[in-house]
Write an enzyme that holds these catalytic residues in place. Structure first.
Site, PDB file in Angstrom:
ATOM      1  N   CYS A 114      17.214  57.966  -2.458  1.00 25.38           N
ATOM      2  CA  CYS A 114      17.807  57.419  -1.242  1.00 25.38           C
ATOM      3  C   CYS A 114      16.865  56.449  -0.566  1.00 25.38           C
ATOM      4  CB  CYS A 114      18.283  58.519  -0.295  1.00 25.38           C
ATOM      5  SG  CYS A 114      17.025  59.563   0.388  1.00 25.38           S
ATOM      6  N   CYS A 115      17.440  55.769   0.447  1.00 28.41           N
ATOM      7  CA  CYS A 115      16.704  54.778   1.219  1.00 28.41           C
ATOM      8  C   CYS A 115      16.300  53.616   0.299  1.00 28.41           C
ATOM      9  CB  CYS A 115      15.506  55.448   1.895  1.00 28.41           C
ATOM     10  SG  CYS A 115      14.898  54.560   3.327  1.00 28.41           S
ATOM     11  N   ILE A 116      15.023  53.257   0.241  1.00 32.19           N
ATOM     12  CA  ILE A 116      14.576  52.139  -0.603  1.00 32.19           C
ATOM     13  C   ILE A 116      14.326  52.593  -2.042  1.00 32.19           C
ATOM     14  CG2 ILE A 116      12.132  52.413   0.006  1.00 32.19           C
ATOM     15  CD1 ILE A 116      13.911  49.030  -0.635  1.00 32.19           C
TER      16      ILE A 116
END
Ligand SMILES: *[C@@H]1O[C@H](CO)[C@@H](O)[C@H](O)[C@H]1NC(C)=O
Ligand SMILES: *[C@@H]1O[C@H](CO)[C@@H](O)[C@H](O)[C@H]1NC(C)=O
Length: 204
Positions: A114-116
């Site tokens: 998740c995220c970057i």
């Protein structure tokens, strides 16, 4: 989100172990001032702070002991697990992160990011499908929307998803959600990460 930690899940018991690379941080940020501090810290030691000591060196991970891997994301991924923060799509990836991803993938075990951190999959598995949210800065909620084009330039397919959703690349068993790539209330980010974890467990 943390300075580069990973969890691994054993579905029968839902047991989790946390790993981080034993390397120096790219930088140390004083979050009160919002600027880099003049000091050095180790990623494993800092991650141990968050894990309350219950953590191991990523170099010691044995893929055969686990059913799935999840990369929680955070800026530490772009700074320490790879060099995306500086080099974008030309980034290098920490060798243990690379070998861990490849080992889970070749064992056909699910990978959640998740995220970057979906950029790690985009870099290691050209052709895979991932999401980091939207490919345009819709309503000012996706200030890093150009990440989606960089993912496409790596030969991967970026799938636009909202913050509360995740995308499942069934062929590669890769599950992604944008989390903090979207400027959204915490509970929406929480819901999105929840869907990612659920999908990973279903594939495990
Ligand atoms: C990546 O490398 C190419 C070719 O060397 C260069 O043109 C491009 O500017 C680099 N991109 C980034 C984000 O550093
Ligand atoms: C990952 O490791 C493989 C095998 O050693 C190597 O060929 C590949 O270039 C590495 N990928 C990255 C992004 O470092």
């Amino acid at each position: 989100m943390c300075a580069s930690m990973f969890c691994f899940l054993l579905p029968a018991t839902r047991k989790v172990k946390i790993f981080a690379p034993n390397i120096e941080q790219r930088d140390v940020v004083n979050h009160l001032k919002g600027s880099p501090a003049d000091e050095k810290r180790n990623v494993l030691v800092e991650s141990a702070r968050l894990a309350r000591g219950n953590i191991q060196d990523l170099a010691e991970l044995k893929v055969g002991e686990f059913d799935a891997v999840i990369f929680p994301g955070g800026f530490g991924v772009a700074k320490n697990l790879c060099s995306w923060a500086v080099d974008g799509k030309n980034c290098t990836i920490n060798e243990h992160v690379n070998s861990t991803l490849r080992a889970f993938h070749s064992a056909k075990k699910p990978i959640g990011l998740c995220c970057i951190s979906p950029v790690l999959a985009a870099k290691v598995f050209p052709g895979c499908e991932v999401t980091v949210g939207q490919d345009k800065n819709v309503d000012g909620r996706f200030p890093d929307a150009e990440t989606a084009s960089a993912i496409a330039e790596l030969g991967c397919k970026h799938i636009c998803k909202d913050v509360s959703e995740s995308h499942v690349d069934k062929a590669n068993k890769i599950v992604t959600t944008c989390a903090f790539m979207c400027k959204a209330p915490l509970h929406e980010i929480f819901d999105g990460i929840g869907t990612m974890v659920e999908e990973v467990l279903q594939l495990a």
